[in-house]
Scaffold this motif. Structure first.
Motif, PDB file in Angstrom:
ATOM      1  N   LYS A 202       0.868  -1.181   0.000  1.00 36.51           N
ATOM      2  CA  LYS A 202       0.000   0.000   0.000  1.00 36.51           C
ATOM      3  C   LYS A 202       0.905   1.230   0.000  1.00 36.51           C
ATOM      4  O   LYS A 202       1.483   1.590   1.031  1.00 36.51           O
ATOM      5  N   ASN A 204       0.339   4.256  -0.098  1.00 37.43           N
ATOM      6  CA  ASN A 204      -0.089   5.444   0.662  1.00 37.43           C
ATOM      7  C   ASN A 204      -0.079   5.228   2.173  1.00 37.43           C
ATOM      8  O   ASN A 204      -0.341   6.158   2.930  1.00 37.43           O
ATOM      9  N   ARG A 320      -8.118   3.907   2.947  1.00 38.40           N
ATOM     10  CA  ARG A 320      -8.835   3.206   1.867  1.00 38.40           C
ATOM     11  C   ARG A 320      -9.217   4.138   0.724  1.00 38.40           C
ATOM     12  O   ARG A 320      -9.598   3.689  -0.349  1.00 38.40           O
ATOM     13  N   ASN A 321      -9.137   5.462   0.955  1.00 41.99           N
ATOM     14  CA  ASN A 321      -9.419   6.424  -0.121  1.00 41.99           C
ATOM     15  C   ASN A 321      -8.165   6.722  -0.950  1.00 41.99           C
ATOM     16  O   ASN A 321      -8.149   7.641  -1.757  1.00 41.99           O
ATOM     17  N   ASN A 322      -7.104   5.943  -0.685  1.00 42.64           N
ATOM     18  CA  ASN A 322      -5.824   6.050  -1.413  1.00 42.64           C
ATOM     19  C   ASN A 322      -5.053   7.336  -1.118  1.00 42.64           C
ATOM     20  O   ASN A 322      -4.070   7.653  -1.800  1.00 42.64           O
ATOM     21  N   LYS A 323      -5.502   8.084  -0.092  1.00 48.03           N
ATOM     22  CA  LYS A 323      -4.734   9.253   0.348  1.00 48.03           C
ATOM     23  C   LYS A 323      -3.758   8.820   1.436  1.00 48.03           C
ATOM     24  O   LYS A 323      -3.934   7.779   2.060  1.00 48.03           O
TER      25      LYS A 323
END
Length: 630
Positions: A202, A204, A320-323
């Motif tokens: 991941k 991020n 989970r919002n890829n931020k």
């Protein structure tokens, strides 16, 4: 098939597109292939079997290990007007017959079952009557002795191959290595399964481990910097309350969540967190199932989890919002020692398991050779006290016996009651003076527990009963009276556990039959804990690389944002400053472009270090706009 997967997704979930690799997984399931989906937390595993099940006539059987998880999924599907059901713990035969009649004739699409329930011949016969379109195995890693939560009852799932031989399977898990996947294929007798695996990397999510003595102080530092939604994981129900109170007292809005709360209390805590009226939630690992919040910025582990799998699963709820998101773990040497000692203190030997099972038979007066048909009320704490047993070892033993099909017990047995006086000590004295019949009881309660006027305190009715020379039922009745008289707030446990024996009493023979599996379970638990301790102590290899290699992803690419990578960057940063000083010392005054050419370094990095050295007054700029030593 009446609708396409995307139409079903849009109609029931309101999404236009799938998350990778959902669409390809669903396509394979719809083509009636056996599938293994290894998808990290937050990758939307449930949709991979729910959409194919909705695309065809009939019912999808979902095997799941936890009643709470099943109920959560049934509730979520019901909110979407999708009919789903599960067999409640302790359901009678008549109730089960009614449930299966509803499944056959009521337009239901999903039946959630525990693997233990599946062992019942009666349940197997009822499943034969259903039109089954798909069999989904959730938390499929439980089938493997190498999994972090091995449950031997998962090995019996393949009985469904005999009942519905033409139905395809989808096995889903968030945490499995190569060995676990091999075990899933073998033990489910899957036919050349299509294996889908999404990387655990991941980009991020920053895994950051901090060795600190003052953890509360570090919490204040962290939450001063970020006010985004967060989860703080702790290892006890008591700590959820204490740390939440600490954060609130320091100006940070937080709530708490643990397995001992009532359904209403859990829902309130969850709703307050989801709506961000309390953006921080302090929780045990009971908090995690069914979480659907994509803007969690931070997951903090205040205490050490027991395995890399648990750690990764809980961290995976952030970002989970890829931020950019952070997974912070706070630890010290005492935590590492405590985790090692905890493992030993909660792991019973085969001899201890045999003794606890024998005590259970004696407690309920079950004769040798008998298989009682009734369900028993079980007071966990009273049982431990009666036989002078470790609550930790009894807790683990009950789970082992449950997982090996010796007995069935619901999960509320370790739930604790709480108490707090809602009036002043003077008012309590005045009340006691006018109510002589209960004055001694109030005095006993106050002598037994401190801080009852200041905070909600966990109590044990059985302990109070012993000290007051009375029974637990009388203690409960007196506490309820004091609650009704508005002297205190008493939150009693909802009920005793319900315990059902699944095999006849044979004492040692019962345990001997599954002793090999029990030993493997305990050995694996020890191995997982030691692997996690090694992960914590290994501060020389990038955290992401360690995690990926653990799950058989041979990666050497550093994440650049974990504590190990940042420490390495800092080291390199200090080295660059030293190199700049060295080259100016050797060559005399130099411009920034000359320094860049000589050092073969990034221009931006060099300018940052030049500013730093100027601020430190180690260098200065001469009238030719060049850098020189002071």
């Amino acid at each position: 098939m009446t609708n396409s997967p995307k139409q079903i997704l849009s109609h029931f979930w309101g999404f236009k597109d799938f998350i990778f690799p959902q669409e390809t997984v669903i396509k394979a399931v719809l083509e009636k292939q056996d599938v293994i989906a290894l998808l990290p937390t937050g990758a939307g595993k449930s949709i991979c079997f729910q959409i194919p099940a909705l695309a065809f006539d009939g019912i999808c059987l979902v095997i799941s290990p936890l009643i709470a998880l099943m109920q959560d999924q049934v509730e979520n599907l019901s909110k979407k007007n999708i009919k789903a059901s599960c067999i409640p713990n302790g359901a009678s035969q008549d109730e089960i017959i009614t449930l299966f009649d509803n499944l056959k004739f009521g337009g239901y699409k999903f039946l959630y079952l525990s693997p233990e329930r599946l062992q019942s011949r009666f349940i197997q016969e009822k499943i034969k009557e259903l039109t089954v379109n798909l069999i989904a195995i959730d938390e499929a890693h439980c089938i493997s002795e190498w999994g972090h939560d091995f449950r031997p009852s998962y090995r019996n799932i393949k009985i469904l191959k005999d009942i519905h031989p033409t139905v395809n399977y989808i096995a889903l898990t968030a945490t499995a290595n190569k060995k676990v996947i091999e075990d899933i294929v073998t033990n489910l007798s899957l036919t050349t399964p299509n294996i889908f695996k999404k990387s655990f990397f991941k980009k991020n999510l920053a895994y950051q481990l901090f060795k600190v003595e003052d953890k509360l102080g570090r919490l204040i530092q962290i939450f001063t910097k970020t006010r985004n939604p967060a989860i703080v994981y702790v290892n006890s129900r008591k700590k959820t309350i204490e740390i939440s109170n600490f954060l609130n007292n320091n100006g940070f809005k937080s709530g708490f969540y643990h397995g001992g709360l009532t359904g209403t209390e859990k829902q309130i805590a969850y709703d307050n967190w989801i709506t961000e009226s309390t953006p921080i939630i302090v929780a045990t690992n009971a908090f995690g199932m069914g979480i659907d919040k994509d803007n969690i910025k931070l997951v903090i582990h205040y205490n050490l989890p027991s395995s890399i799998e648990n750690y990764v699963q809980e961290c995976g709820r952030a970002g989970r919002n890829n931020k950019k998101a952070f997974a912070a773990l706070l630890y010290n040497n005492e935590d590492l020692s405590l985790l090692k000692n905890q493992l030993e203190s909660t792991s019973p030997s085969i001899r201890e398991i045999k003794e606890i099972l024998k005590n259970l038979y004696q407690h309920f007066r079950i004769p040798f050779g008998e298989l009682p048909l009734e369900r028993y009320d079980f007071n966990f704490l009273a049982f431990c006290k009666k036989y002078n047993l470790s609550t930790f070892k009894v807790d683990t033993t009950l789970k082992i016996l449950n997982n090996n099909g010796v007995l069935e017990i619901n999960q509320n047995y370790n739930q604790k009651s709480t108490l707090q006086f809602s009036v002043s000590s003077k008012q309590v004295l005045r009340y006691s003076a006018y109510n002589n019949n209960i004055a001694n009881f109030i005095s006993t309660v106050l002598r037994t527990y401190g801080g009852l006027f200041e905070k909600e305190t966990t109590i044990n009715e059985y302990v109070i009963a012993k000290k007051a020379s009375t029974t637990s039922n009388q203690v409960i009745a007196q506490l309820k009276k004091l609650h009704d008289d508005q002297l205190l707030v008493y939150k009693g446990t909802t009920s005793n556990a319900l315990l059902t024996f699944l095999t006849p009493r044979e004492d040692d023979k019962t345990v001997n039959r599954c002793s090999k599996e029990i030993k493997k379970f305990i050995e694996q638990k020890r191995k997982k804990t030691n692997e996690f301790i090694h992960f914590v102590e290994n501060d020389t290899i990038c955290r992401s690389i360690q995690i990926l290699n653990y799950f058989d992803e041979n990666s050497t690419k550093q994440c650049g944002i974990c504590d190990v990578c940042l420490k390495e960057k800092k080291k390199n940063t200090n080295k660059l400053s030293e190199n700049i000083l060295q080259i100016i010392m050797q060559r005399g005054s130099l411009s920034s472009s000359e320094i860049r050419t000589l050092l073969h370094a990034n221009e931006k990095d060099i300018l940052i270090h030049l500013r730093y050295l100027l601020a430190e007054q180690k260098i200065s700029i001469n009238n030719q706009n060049k850098y020189q030593l002071n």
